[in-house]
Design a protein around this motif. Structure first.
Motif, PDB file in Angstrom:
ATOM      1  N   TYR A 164      -4.705  12.691  -4.619  1.00  0.00           N
ATOM      2  CA  TYR A 164      -4.318  11.295  -4.352  1.00  0.00           C
ATOM      3  C   TYR A 164      -3.088  10.897  -5.172  1.00  0.00           C
ATOM      4  N   ARG A 165      -3.032  11.342  -6.426  1.00  0.00           N
ATOM      5  CA  ARG A 165      -1.873  11.005  -7.268  1.00  0.00           C
ATOM      6  C   ARG A 165      -0.593  11.637  -6.703  1.00  0.00           C
ATOM      7  N   LEU A 166      -0.688  12.874  -6.260  1.00  0.00           N
ATOM      8  CA  LEU A 166       0.466  13.541  -5.656  1.00  0.00           C
ATOM      9  C   LEU A 166       0.871  12.830  -4.363  1.00  0.00           C
ATOM     10  N   THR A 167      -0.104  12.493  -3.554  1.00  0.00           N
ATOM     11  CA  THR A 167       0.166  11.785  -2.295  1.00  0.00           C
ATOM     12  C   THR A 167       0.846  10.449  -2.567  1.00  0.00           C
ATOM     13  N   LEU A 168       0.322   9.722  -3.534  1.00  0.00           N
ATOM     14  CA  LEU A 168       0.894   8.421  -3.881  1.00  0.00           C
ATOM     15  C   LEU A 168       2.327   8.568  -4.374  1.00  0.00           C
ATOM     16  N   GLU A 169       2.574   9.548  -5.198  1.00  0.00           N
ATOM     17  CA  GLU A 169       3.927   9.800  -5.703  1.00  0.00           C
ATOM     18  C   GLU A 169       4.899  10.070  -4.558  1.00  0.00           C
ATOM     19  N   LEU A 170       4.482  10.909  -3.617  1.00  0.00           N
ATOM     20  CA  LEU A 170       5.351  11.223  -2.484  1.00  0.00           C
ATOM     21  C   LEU A 170       5.546  10.027  -1.568  1.00  0.00           C
ATOM     22  N   MET A 171       4.486   9.267  -1.337  1.00  0.00           N
ATOM     23  CA  MET A 171       4.615   8.087  -0.477  1.00  0.00           C
ATOM     24  C   MET A 171       5.554   7.060  -1.086  1.00  0.00           C
ATOM     25  N   GLU A 172       5.462   6.884  -2.394  1.00  0.00           N
ATOM     26  CA  GLU A 172       6.366   5.946  -3.055  1.00  0.00           C
ATOM     27  C   GLU A 172       7.817   6.386  -2.892  1.00  0.00           C
ATOM     28  N   LYS A 173       8.075   7.690  -2.990  1.00  0.00           N
ATOM     29  CA  LYS A 173       9.435   8.209  -2.811  1.00  0.00           C
ATOM     30  C   LYS A 173       9.925   8.036  -1.382  1.00  0.00           C
ATOM     31  N   VAL A 174       9.085   8.392  -0.427  1.00  0.00           N
ATOM     32  CA  VAL A 174       9.503   8.423   0.980  1.00  0.00           C
ATOM     33  C   VAL A 174       9.441   7.040   1.632  1.00  0.00           C
ATOM     34  N   LEU A 175       8.343   6.330   1.428  1.00  0.00           N
ATOM     35  CA  LEU A 175       8.127   5.066   2.127  1.00  0.00           C
ATOM     36  C   LEU A 175       8.447   3.833   1.284  1.00  0.00           C
ATOM     37  N   GLY A 176       8.369   3.991  -0.015  1.00  0.00           N
ATOM     38  CA  GLY A 176       8.570   2.856  -0.909  1.00  0.00           C
ATOM     39  C   GLY A 176       7.245   2.340  -1.446  1.00  0.00           C
ATOM     40  N   ARG A 177       7.309   1.672  -2.572  1.00  0.00           N
ATOM     41  CA  ARG A 177       6.104   1.208  -3.281  1.00  0.00           C
ATOM     42  C   ARG A 177       5.338   0.135  -2.510  1.00  0.00           C
ATOM     43  N   LYS A 178       6.019  -0.638  -1.684  1.00  0.00           N
ATOM     44  CA  LYS A 178       5.372  -1.760  -1.003  1.00  0.00           C
ATOM     45  C   LYS A 178       4.977  -1.465   0.441  1.00  0.00           C
ATOM     46  N   HIS A 179       5.143  -0.242   0.884  1.00  0.00           N
ATOM     47  CA  HIS A 179       4.767   0.117   2.250  1.00  0.00           C
ATOM     48  C   HIS A 179       3.237   0.078   2.375  1.00  0.00           C
ATOM     49  N   PRO A 180       2.704  -0.414   3.490  1.00  0.00           N
ATOM     50  CA  PRO A 180       1.240  -0.487   3.661  1.00  0.00           C
ATOM     51  C   PRO A 180       0.522   0.844   3.461  1.00  0.00           C
ATOM     52  N   ASP A 181       1.112   1.948   3.908  1.00  0.00           N
ATOM     53  CA  ASP A 181       0.468   3.251   3.710  1.00  0.00           C
ATOM     54  C   ASP A 181       0.425   3.628   2.224  1.00  0.00           C
ATOM     55  N   THR A 182       1.475   3.291   1.503  1.00  0.00           N
ATOM     56  CA  THR A 182       1.497   3.540   0.065  1.00  0.00           C
ATOM     57  C   THR A 182       0.418   2.708  -0.624  1.00  0.00           C
ATOM     58  N   LEU A 183       0.294   1.461  -0.211  1.00  0.00           N
ATOM     59  CA  LEU A 183      -0.715   0.581  -0.808  1.00  0.00           C
ATOM     60  C   LEU A 183      -2.130   1.083  -0.512  1.00  0.00           C
ATOM     61  N   ASN A 184      -2.337   1.607   0.681  1.00  0.00           N
ATOM     62  CA  ASN A 184      -3.652   2.177   0.998  1.00  0.00           C
ATOM     63  C   ASN A 184      -3.932   3.417   0.146  1.00  0.00           C
ATOM     64  N   SER A 185      -2.898   4.191  -0.146  1.00  0.00           N
ATOM     65  CA  SER A 185      -3.068   5.348  -1.024  1.00  0.00           C
ATOM     66  C   SER A 185      -3.453   4.912  -2.435  1.00  0.00           C
ATOM     67  N   MET A 186      -2.906   3.796  -2.871  1.00  0.00           N
ATOM     68  CA  MET A 186      -3.281   3.263  -4.178  1.00  0.00           C
ATOM     69  C   MET A 186      -4.768   2.914  -4.198  1.00  0.00           C
ATOM     70  N   ASN A 187      -5.223   2.296  -3.128  1.00  0.00           N
ATOM     71  CA  ASN A 187      -6.654   1.953  -3.019  1.00  0.00           C
ATOM     72  C   ASN A 187      -7.515   3.215  -3.029  1.00  0.00           C
ATOM     73  N   ASN A 188      -7.093   4.234  -2.299  1.00  0.00           N
ATOM     74  CA  ASN A 188      -7.850   5.487  -2.256  1.00  0.00           C
ATOM     75  C   ASN A 188      -7.966   6.105  -3.646  1.00  0.00           C
TER      76      ASN A 188
END
Length: 122
Positions: A21-45
């Motif tokens: 999950y930490r790796l996924t979140l790191e990549l999502m933040e890079k690719v999609l940005g910190r405020k993207h809904p998918d990134t936020l869902n990864s934070m919840n996960n």
């Protein structure tokens, strides 16, 4: 990657799930940005798997931050925001913070009633 991390968590492999999950979140933040809904869902996960390990203070910080971002990005009444409120309430309950858990649950219920109506199944 999120799905794989979820499967690891479902099997009780919480440390491995947390790493994924930490790796996924790191990549999502890079690719999609910190405020993207998918990134936020990864934070919840990530917060959920941290709760499963009994790391309640860290999970609370993540849940609070995620909720704050979702309120700004999606709005207070968005279903994903309400889901984050419920996750925060679970963390409070697990910490023995029953009054805070009740307060957050009441807010989520009130918002759901306003959005969906009192007779909606949710």
């Amino acid at each position: 990657m999120n799905n794989f991390a979820s499967e690891l968590g479902n099997q009780g492999m919480y440390k491995e799930a947390e790493q994924m999950y930490r790796l996924t979140l790191e990549l999502m933040e890079k690719v999609l940005g910190r405020k993207h809904p998918d990134t936020l869902n990864s934070m919840n996960n990530l917060a959920v798997v941290i709760v499963n390990q009994g790391k309640y203070e860290e999970a609370e910080q993540i849940c609070r931050h995620t909720l704050e971002l979702k309120e700004k990005v999606l709005g207070r009444e968005h279903p994903d925001t309400l889901s984050s409120m419920s996750k925060l309430a679970v963390v409070f309950r697990n910490q023995g913070k029953y009054e805070e858990a009740e307060q957050v649950r009441r807010q989520a219920l009130e918002l759901k009633e306003n959005v969906l109506g009192r007779e909606h199944p949710d």
